[in-house]
Motif scaffolding. Structure first.
Motif, PDB file in Angstrom:
ATOM      1  N   CYS A 199       0.858  -1.193   0.000  1.00  0.00           N
ATOM      2  CA  CYS A 199       0.000   0.000   0.000  1.00  0.00           C
ATOM      3  C   CYS A 199       0.890   1.237   0.000  1.00  0.00           C
ATOM      4  O   CYS A 199       1.747   1.396   0.877  1.00  0.00           O
ATOM      5  CB  CYS A 199      -0.896   0.017   1.225  1.00  0.00           C
ATOM      6  N   ILE A 200       0.669   2.080  -0.984  1.00  0.00           N
ATOM      7  CA  ILE A 200       1.545   3.230  -1.164  1.00  0.00           C
ATOM      8  C   ILE A 200       0.764   4.516  -0.910  1.00  0.00           C
ATOM      9  O   ILE A 200      -0.193   4.827  -1.616  1.00  0.00           O
ATOM     10  CB  ILE A 200       2.105   3.285  -2.604  1.00  0.00           C
TER      11      ILE A 200
ATOM     12  N   ASN B 242       5.470   7.603   0.488  1.00  0.00           N
ATOM     13  CA  ASN B 242       5.600   7.744   1.937  1.00  0.00           C
ATOM     14  C   ASN B 242       6.847   6.968   2.417  1.00  0.00           C
ATOM     15  O   ASN B 242       6.997   5.797   2.085  1.00  0.00           O
ATOM     16  CB  ASN B 242       4.326   7.171   2.566  1.00  0.00           C
TER      17      ASN B 242
ATOM     18  N   ASP C 157       6.542   3.467   3.520  1.00  0.00           N
ATOM     19  CA  ASP C 157       6.150   2.529   2.454  1.00  0.00           C
ATOM     20  C   ASP C 157       7.350   2.190   1.572  1.00  0.00           C
ATOM     21  O   ASP C 157       7.405   1.123   0.968  1.00  0.00           O
ATOM     22  CB  ASP C 157       5.033   3.128   1.600  1.00  0.00           C
TER      23      ASP C 157
ATOM     24  N   VAL D 144      -0.612  -0.480  -4.592  1.00  0.00           N
ATOM     25  CA  VAL D 144      -1.941   0.118  -4.686  1.00  0.00           C
ATOM     26  C   VAL D 144      -1.957   1.468  -3.981  1.00  0.00           C
ATOM     27  O   VAL D 144      -1.273   1.669  -2.975  1.00  0.00           O
ATOM     28  CB  VAL D 144      -3.018  -0.825  -4.070  1.00  0.00           C
ATOM     29  N   ASN D 145      -2.708   2.383  -4.572  1.00  0.00           N
ATOM     30  CA  ASN D 145      -2.940   3.670  -3.920  1.00  0.00           C
ATOM     31  C   ASN D 145      -4.406   4.032  -4.053  1.00  0.00           C
ATOM     32  O   ASN D 145      -5.028   3.754  -5.076  1.00  0.00           O
ATOM     33  CB  ASN D 145      -2.068   4.764  -4.562  1.00  0.00           C
ATOM     34  N   VAL D 146      -4.934   4.635  -3.015  1.00  0.00           N
ATOM     35  CA  VAL D 146      -6.277   5.206  -3.086  1.00  0.00           C
ATOM     36  C   VAL D 146      -6.080   6.704  -3.252  1.00  0.00           C
ATOM     37  O   VAL D 146      -5.551   7.361  -2.343  1.00  0.00           O
ATOM     38  CB  VAL D 146      -7.076   4.903  -1.802  1.00  0.00           C
TER      39      VAL D 146
ATOM     40  N   ALA E  79      -8.268  10.472  -0.939  1.00  0.00           N
ATOM     41  CA  ALA E  79      -8.134   9.838   0.376  1.00  0.00           C
ATOM     42  C   ALA E  79      -8.403  10.901   1.430  1.00  0.00           C
ATOM     43  O   ALA E  79      -7.558  11.734   1.713  1.00  0.00           O
ATOM     44  CB  ALA E  79      -6.736   9.269   0.532  1.00  0.00           C
TER      45      ALA E  79
ATOM     46  N   ALA F 173       1.994  -2.306   4.526  1.00  0.00           N
ATOM     47  CA  ALA F 173       1.671  -0.879   4.577  1.00  0.00           C
ATOM     48  C   ALA F 173       2.692  -0.250   5.520  1.00  0.00           C
ATOM     49  O   ALA F 173       3.559  -0.943   6.064  1.00  0.00           O
ATOM     50  CB  ALA F 173       0.251  -0.672   5.063  1.00  0.00           C
ATOM     51  N   GLY F 174       2.596   1.061   5.695  1.00  0.00           N
ATOM     52  CA  GLY F 174       3.530   1.746   6.583  1.00  0.00           C
ATOM     53  C   GLY F 174       2.918   1.962   7.952  1.00  0.00           C
ATOM     54  O   GLY F 174       1.697   1.939   8.103  1.00  0.00           O
TER      55      GLY F 174
ATOM     56  N   GLU G 230       2.703   4.687   9.474  1.00  0.00           N
ATOM     57  CA  GLU G 230       1.853   5.870   9.323  1.00  0.00           C
ATOM     58  C   GLU G 230       2.231   6.619   8.063  1.00  0.00           C
ATOM     59  O   GLU G 230       3.336   6.473   7.551  1.00  0.00           O
ATOM     60  CB  GLU G 230       1.957   6.813  10.540  1.00  0.00           C
ATOM     61  N   SER G 231       1.285   7.407   7.548  1.00  0.00           N
ATOM     62  CA  SER G 231       1.585   8.330   6.460  1.00  0.00           C
ATOM     63  C   SER G 231       2.135   9.586   7.115  1.00  0.00           C
ATOM     64  O   SER G 231       1.616  10.013   8.143  1.00  0.00           O
ATOM     65  CB  SER G 231       0.319   8.714   5.694  1.00  0.00           C
TER      66      SER G 231
ATOM     67  N   GLY H 135      -2.054   9.220  10.452  1.00  0.00           N
ATOM     68  CA  GLY H 135      -3.208   8.489  10.981  1.00  0.00           C
ATOM     69  C   GLY H 135      -2.828   7.206  11.693  1.00  0.00           C
ATOM     70  O   GLY H 135      -3.385   6.870  12.729  1.00  0.00           O
ATOM     71  N   GLY H 136      -1.884   6.468  11.120  1.00  0.00           N
ATOM     72  CA  GLY H 136      -1.435   5.219  11.735  1.00  0.00           C
ATOM     73  C   GLY H 136      -2.552   4.222  11.933  1.00  0.00           C
ATOM     74  O   GLY H 136      -2.581   3.518  12.935  1.00  0.00           O
ATOM     75  N   MET H 137      -3.500   4.173  11.023  1.00  0.00           N
ATOM     76  CA  MET H 137      -4.626   3.262  11.241  1.00  0.00           C
ATOM     77  C   MET H 137      -4.924   2.341  10.067  1.00  0.00           C
ATOM     78  O   MET H 137      -5.547   1.298  10.256  1.00  0.00           O
ATOM     79  CB  MET H 137      -5.873   4.057  11.602  1.00  0.00           C
ATOM     80  N   VAL H 138      -4.487   2.712   8.876  1.00  0.00           N
ATOM     81  CA  VAL H 138      -4.907   1.940   7.696  1.00  0.00           C
ATOM     82  C   VAL H 138      -4.519   0.453   7.782  1.00  0.00           C
ATOM     83  O   VAL H 138      -5.385  -0.414   7.625  1.00  0.00           O
ATOM     84  CB  VAL H 138      -4.405   2.613   6.395  1.00  0.00           C
TER      85      VAL H 138
END
Ligand SMILES: Cc1cc2nc3c(=O)[nH]c(=O)nc-3n(C[C@H](O)[C@H](O)[C@H](O)COP(=O)(O)OP(=O)(O)OC[C@H]3O[C@@H](n4cnc5c(N)ncnc54)[C@H](O)[C@@H]3O)c2cc1C
Ligand SMILES: Nc1ncnc2c1ncn2[C@@H]1O[C@H](COP(=O)(O)O)[C@@H](O)[C@H]1O
Lengths: 268, 318
Positions: free
Chosen positions: A26-27, A56, A59, A80-82, A109, A133-134, A136-137, A142-145
């Motif tokens: 996830c990017i 990020n 990522d 993938v990116n949203v 996003a 995924a990372g 956080e972005s 957010g640190g939640m995805v």
């Protein structure tokens, strides 16, 4: 519940002998770390004027680790990116670094929960074994995805992941904790929130000419979003108060510094 | 209805950040005119929580090591039992690990890095730091249940003594797909996340052999040690000490930066510390624009003197 889970894994295990590991990275597309942060429209939007966007950093570590799995363990790697069309150069960069295919979910996003729903759908449909995924972005922090994706998929989850090894269906991960680290053992499917440490800084890949040329021919699929329920809304932004002037203390007068820290700042 | 706080302890004592979480929880409970419950694991000392406004402790006796799945599950059971509408956690590694799992389970909006009490509870609006402390964002949470992660040291400790009751909380089904194989943690050192004071040094120190004085200074102050990114990249110090935008965030009372230039990525991660001190030979170093106190001077002369003077100060004030 435990036995049911193992049963499920048992079948996955049989599958695995004929299949290679499928990785989804996830990017998040974020302002370069040197960006000056400004806002527009009465402080309701982020001002992108003059801002360079990059993968990020968290990522980037994850993507490089994915490349390692591709080179040594024959994994396939999709990214993938949203986000809107403006994120495509970032996805192309990930392809140039070596990812096999890219997906963009065409919606801005705006909320971590909504982004995670979209990513969950991609992860499910692609039947990925490992989702990187990372932690956080670096834009909204957010640190939640990754955690939400893992919970949605009922997959294992390791956050703050600084080391990851996979053998068949088994994963050994190291996670950073406050004041140390912890070694964890789990099974695929697995979602990680990665960070620096996953690979060495010096191993980070910079796209070369050949990679960039090849990236142009790799598939970048655009999908329309499905579920889109925001749980949170960014209403307005503020910048920190400007700082007062620094008090300089002479190098020969350390007592003065101690005095200021004790009596003025009251921190010692 | 109730507000629920997740209380973390270390070797049997509550973390300072946990008491800050309780203080914040009390403030939200007051605004919502409701009670404050706390989920605690293996607590021995509930009276302390009463002093920070907790009305009721749900105490879980468990010998299992922390796993995010089990603790998130425990919080979910507590939310169900106490009909909680707001859940508050800290910014610790464990809190940040479990919060998204809980958010997904409860279909609750989660906002981390919150720095102030909610500016309004209907609609529910909190202020969080974004862009690695370069800005703040007022964020509305629109779900029935709200999850808030608060930044260290932003709200502070607020005492409000209330009557407190304790209930043993039996959990159904604590299981996890993750097995903890081993923990590697220095028990004699303060962690950056929990420290009140952080002493940090950069490339200006020239080489790893010069960190003795940094550790000594940290020791005198009861501080944690940290470093800039190149220092950890060069292998002078462990990665776990790297602070900044891509390393650990620091939000302490006192941050002392020695031989660190103050690059934007470094400052982004440490800026929310209350008081910043810079020691650097170059008066043009950007850190002088971000700090509260500064000494233009050579670390190799200033730091040993500072250690000596602080020792004297500590003895005097002991
Ligand atoms: C994507 C990205 C992310 C990054 N993330 C981070 C991050 O998270 N954290 C981070 O720290 N950096 C980060 N950086 C790196 C950052 O840009 C700087 O390069 C770094 O912070 C500089 O480290 P430094 O101050 O130790 O070294 P330098 O910039 O080399 O500064 C050394 C300082 O020491 C002073 N000095 C020299 N001798 C002495 C002496 N005897 N006594 C006192 N002072 C002396 C010098 O005047 C100088 O100011 C990132 C960079 C990028 C590109
Ligand atoms: N819009 C997005 N598209 C793809 N991945 C994302 C997006 N936002 C976040 N992520 C992933 O989730 C991680 C944590 O992001 P966040 O929860 O936003 O802090 C990032 O490091 C990415 O790996």
């Amino acid at each position: 519940m435990h036995s049911k889970f193992n049963f499920f894994l048992y079948f996955r295990g049989i599958d695995k002998t004929t299949q290679t590991m499928k990785i989804l990275v996830c990017i998040s597309h974020v302002p370069d770390t040197t960006s000056k942060i400004n806002f527009t429209n009465d402080n309701t939007g982020f001002d992108t004027t003059g801002v360079q966007f990059v993968i990020n950093p968290n990522d980037e570590f994850g993507l490089t680790r994915a490349m390692w799995f591709k080179e040594r363990q024959n994994a396939t790697v999709d990214v993938v990116n949203v986000g809107g069309p403006e994120t495509e150069p970032t996805l192309r960069k990930a392809l140039a670094i070596g990812a096999d295919a890219a997906i963009r979910v065409n919606t801005p996003a705006t909320d971590g929960f909504a982004v995670a729903q979209e990513l969950t759908k991609i992860a499910k449909e692609g039947d990925y074994d490992l989702i990187i995924a990372g932690r956080e972005s670096i834009d909204y922090n957010g640190g939640m995805v990754p955690g939400i994706i893992a919970s949605n998929l009922k997959a294992s989850f390791v956050n703050n992941c600084i080391q990851l090894d996979i053998e068949g269906d088994n994963a050994t991960a190291v996670r950073e904790i406050d004041g140390g680290k912890e070694t964890l053992n789990t099974t695929l499917p697995l979602v990680i929130g990665g960070q620096k440490g996953l690979v060495e800084e010096s191993d980070l890949k910079i796209p070369n000419m050949r990679g960039i040329m090849m990236a142009r021919k790799k598939p970048l699929t655009v999908l329309e979003p499905n579920e889109n329920q925001d749980f949170t809304t960014s209403i307005s932004f503020e910048k920190p108060e400007p700082k007062g002037a620094i008090k300089l203390v002479d190098a020969e007068n350390i007592d003065e510094l101690i005095n200021l820290l004790h009596n003025e700042a009251k921190v010692i | 209805m109730s507000v629920l706080v997740y209380i973390e302890s270390e070797n049997g004592t509550f973390k300072k950040s946990a008491l800050e979480v309780a203080s914040y929880g009390r403030c939200v409970a007051n605004s919502l005119n409701t009670s404050l419950c706390a989920l605690v694991f293996n607590s021995k000392d509930n009276a302390t929580l009463g002093a920070y406004g907790v009305n009721k402790v749900l105490n879980v006796e468990s010998t299992h090591p922390f796993t995010a799945e089990a603790h998130s599950n425990a919080l979910k059971q507590a939310v169900d039992k106490e009909q909680s509408t707001v859940v508050i956690l800290s910014n610790s590694a464990n809190s940040k690990y479990l919060a998204p799992l809980l958010a997904s389970d409860l279909k609750a909006g989660y906002v981390p890095n919150v720095v102030e009490a909610p500016s309004s509870t209907s609609p529910f609006v909190v202020k969080r730091s974004v862009f690695s402390n370069k800005a703040f964002c007022n964020t509305e949470i629109s779900t029935p249940i709200k999850i808030i992660g608060i930044s260290n040291n932003a709200f502070g400790l607020v005492e409000q003594v209330v009557d407190i009751t304790t209930e043993a909380f039996e959990l159904e089904n604590i299981s996890s797909k993750i097995r903890v194989e081993g923990v590697d943690k220095a028990t004699d050192k303060v962690s950056i996340a929990d420290a009140d004071i952080v002493v940090s040094a950069g490339r200006g120190l020239k080489g790893p052999e010069n960190w003795g004085m940094i550790e000594e200074l940290a020791d005198v102050l009861g501080a944690a040690t940290a470093c800039s990114k190149p220092v950890s990249d060069l292998g002078w110090r462990p990665h776990s000490e790297h602070v900044g935008q891509t390393g650990k965030p620091v939000a302490t009372n006192l941050y002392i930066a020695i031989g660190i230039s103050g690059a934007i990525q470094h400052l982004a991660g440490v800026n929310s510390s209350k008081t910043k001190v810079v020691i650097n030979t170059d008066p043009e170093a950007p850190f002088f624009k971000a700090a509260d106190y500064g000494i233009v001077g050579d670390a190799f002369e200033v730091v040993p003197k500072l250690i000596e003077k602080l020792r004297a100060f500590k003895t005097q004030n002991a």
